[in-house]
Write an enzyme that holds these catalytic residues in place. Structure first.
Site, PDB file in Angstrom:
ATOM      1  N   ASP A  14      54.531  25.922  24.392  1.00 35.83           N
ATOM      2  CA  ASP A  14      55.908  26.176  23.984  1.00 35.83           C
ATOM      3  C   ASP A  14      55.926  27.394  23.076  1.00 35.83           C
ATOM      4  O   ASP A  14      54.900  27.777  22.509  1.00 35.83           O
ATOM      5  CB  ASP A  14      56.501  24.962  23.259  1.00 35.83           C
ATOM      6  CG  ASP A  14      58.018  24.883  23.424  1.00 35.83           C
ATOM      7  OD1 ASP A  14      58.700  25.864  23.050  1.00 35.83           O
ATOM      8  OD2 ASP A  14      58.525  23.860  23.913  1.00 35.83           O
ATOM      9  N   CYS A  23      68.077  20.393  32.903  1.00 32.30           N
ATOM     10  CA  CYS A  23      69.385  20.089  32.312  1.00 32.30           C
ATOM     11  C   CYS A  23      70.476  20.979  32.887  1.00 32.30           C
ATOM     12  O   CYS A  23      71.589  21.004  32.360  1.00 32.30           O
ATOM     13  CB  CYS A  23      69.335  20.226  30.786  1.00 32.30           C
ATOM     14  SG  CYS A  23      68.898  21.878  30.190  1.00 32.30           S
ATOM     15  N   ASP A  56      59.829  21.013  31.250  1.00 34.20           N
ATOM     16  CA  ASP A  56      61.143  20.583  30.762  1.00 34.20           C
ATOM     17  C   ASP A  56      61.799  21.773  30.070  1.00 34.20           C
ATOM     18  O   ASP A  56      61.897  21.821  28.846  1.00 34.20           O
ATOM     19  CB  ASP A  56      60.960  19.406  29.794  1.00 34.20           C
ATOM     20  CG  ASP A  56      62.290  18.829  29.339  1.00 34.20           C
ATOM     21  OD1 ASP A  56      63.343  19.234  29.867  1.00 34.20           O
ATOM     22  OD2 ASP A  56      62.278  17.968  28.437  1.00 34.20           O
TER      23      ASP A  56
END
Length: 438
Positions: free
Chosen positions: A324, A396, A369
């Site tokens: 990340d 999303c 994700d």
């Protein structure tokens, strides 16, 4: 003829160029757009009308004209849909937080699943394989961000920067509503009449509620200390930051976010966590079933954040590498993995830079994700690397998911399973999970 009161009380954001265009028109609603607005057609153009439902005949007035479509304000409902219900929130038609409270919940789920089905079938999958993950449609949010301006503490209004004062929200977990009721006066006194900013409430598994304030200008440290003393337990003031000068930081311990079974993540108000803890646990459980981690098997977790999936995968026996771009999150995730004694290596990496992306040696399974922007660069990298054979993609945003699935499909991946996860009931947002293999 069914008569309803006018619903939208806000002025249009842009004046209408043609005088006759502001006259009321009768429209037949055909469908719902991706943002939850009703879709009609008039004068060979698509017209979007908020708060209108398919099958309804409505009276509307043009509010904004565009070259290819128009937007209209709902004035009255002539013929109502059988799927229309009374909103569960008294300020629904003013607040900008929700878009679908006027649609019954089963129909909301069908609408969202249809959006995902369109993406799945467009990339070679079968709609019949789309599962549904859901929990309660109320009291599901464990965190919320409110705005403060000119004495008002609440949410942004629809199509406006105005603030709608919020006393209680039916979508917030009870501890947050309680903290808001008990402490709103103290928070409003702290801001005063001229200051503006944002107030974040975050609840943990034990009912504690951390409050973080982000304000314009300098932070008055003494007044922040007084506010901390005024906040009623179990809520507490975690921190106050300003656009200028030093921040006020409290001495309270981090909050606890439950992921799966006994696994928890420590987090601070302002850190990213999935707002719906119950649905998040279902997503984790489903991804574990799909990836089936084996003892000492290497799995990569991209856009890992604090370790939402990493902890569960490592707890199931896998060796996990998490990636990340958030330095503070990676530091926190690393420490939590060490404290738990789990085999996870975290790396701070810009996953939108192809030169920075790596795949761990011996890694055949990955989970990603990404934020709403999707993971185009990462998917191109995974598509080109023939070692990876299984991908669990948590999305999303259906639009960026469709784009990324096309990249993976062109490289030989096929959709094995998919699920619509209703992470955000009463809004148009769609969370989904797709499992791909090659």
């Amino acid at each position: 003829m069914a008569k309803h009161r006018a619903i939208n009380t806000f002025k249009p954001a842009k004046k209408i160029a043609a005088k006759h265009s502001s006259l009321p028109i009768e429209l037949k609603i055909d469908s719902l757009a991706d943002d939850g607005r009703g879709v009609a057609r008039h004068d060979n153009k698509v017209v979007f009308i908020a708060d209108a439902l398919p099958g309804e005949t409505v009276l509307a007035k043009a509010s904004r004209l565009h070259k290819r479509f128009d937007e209209a304000e709902l004035l009255d409902i002539i013929t109502a849909s059988a799927d229309r219900v009374a909103p569960i929130c008294a300020i629904y038609y003013q607040c900008g937080g929700c878009q679908l409270q006027h649609l019954n919940y089963p129909s909301q789920l069908a609408y969202k699943r249809a959006k995902l089905d369109k993406v799945i079938t467009g990339n070679g999958g079968a709609a019949a394989e789309t599962a549904m993950l859901q929990a309660s449609d109320t009291q599901y949010r464990h965190r919320a961000r409110l705005s403060y301006y000119k004495g008002q503490l609440g949410f942004k209004a629809k199509s406006s920067h105005n603030i709608v004062a919020v006393e209680q929200c039916p979508l917030l977990e009870n501890p947050i509503n309680t903290a808001l009721a008990q402490n709103r006066n103290a928070i409003c006194r702290y801001f005063g009449d001229k200051a503006k900013g944002e107030v974040s409430f975050s609840a943990d598994r034990d009912g504690r509620v951390g409050i973080h304030i982000q304000k314009d200008g300098f932070v008055d440290l003494k007044r922040s200390e007084q506010l901390a003393a005024d906040i009623e337990a179990p809520a507490f003031l975690y921190s106050v930051t300003g656009s200028k000068g030093p921040a006020w930081l409290g001495a309270s311990s981090p909050l606890q976010y439950q992921t799966l079974n006994a696994l928890t993540l420590r987090y601070q108000p302002g850190d990213f966590t999935q707002v719906n803890t119950a649905v998040n646990r279902q997503i984790i459980d489903l991804c574990l079933a799909w990836l089936a981690p084996q003892p000492d098997e290497q799995i990569a977790d991209y856009f890992c954040g604090l370790g939402n999936f990493s902890l569960a995968l490592a707890n199931a026996g896998a060796r996990v590498s998490g990636f990340d771009a958030g330095e503070s999150m990676i530091r926190s995730a690393t420490q939590q993995a060490l404290d738990a004694g789990l085999p996870i290596d975290y790396f701070c990496v810009d996953l939108f830079d192809s030169a920075a992306i790596t795949i761990p040696a011996g890694c055949h399974k990955v989970i990603l994700d990404p934020p709403r922007a999707g993971a185009k660069i990462l998917c191109e990298y995974l598509a080109a690397n023939k070692v990876v054979s299984s991908i669990a993609y948590v999305s999303c945003d259906p639009a960026t998911l469709a784009r990324d699935l096309a990249i993976l499909s062109a490289a030989g991946f096929s959709i094995a399973q998919a699920a619509m996860a209703d992470m955000f009931p009463h809004t148009h947002h769609v969370e989904s999970v797709v499992f791909l293999t090659r």
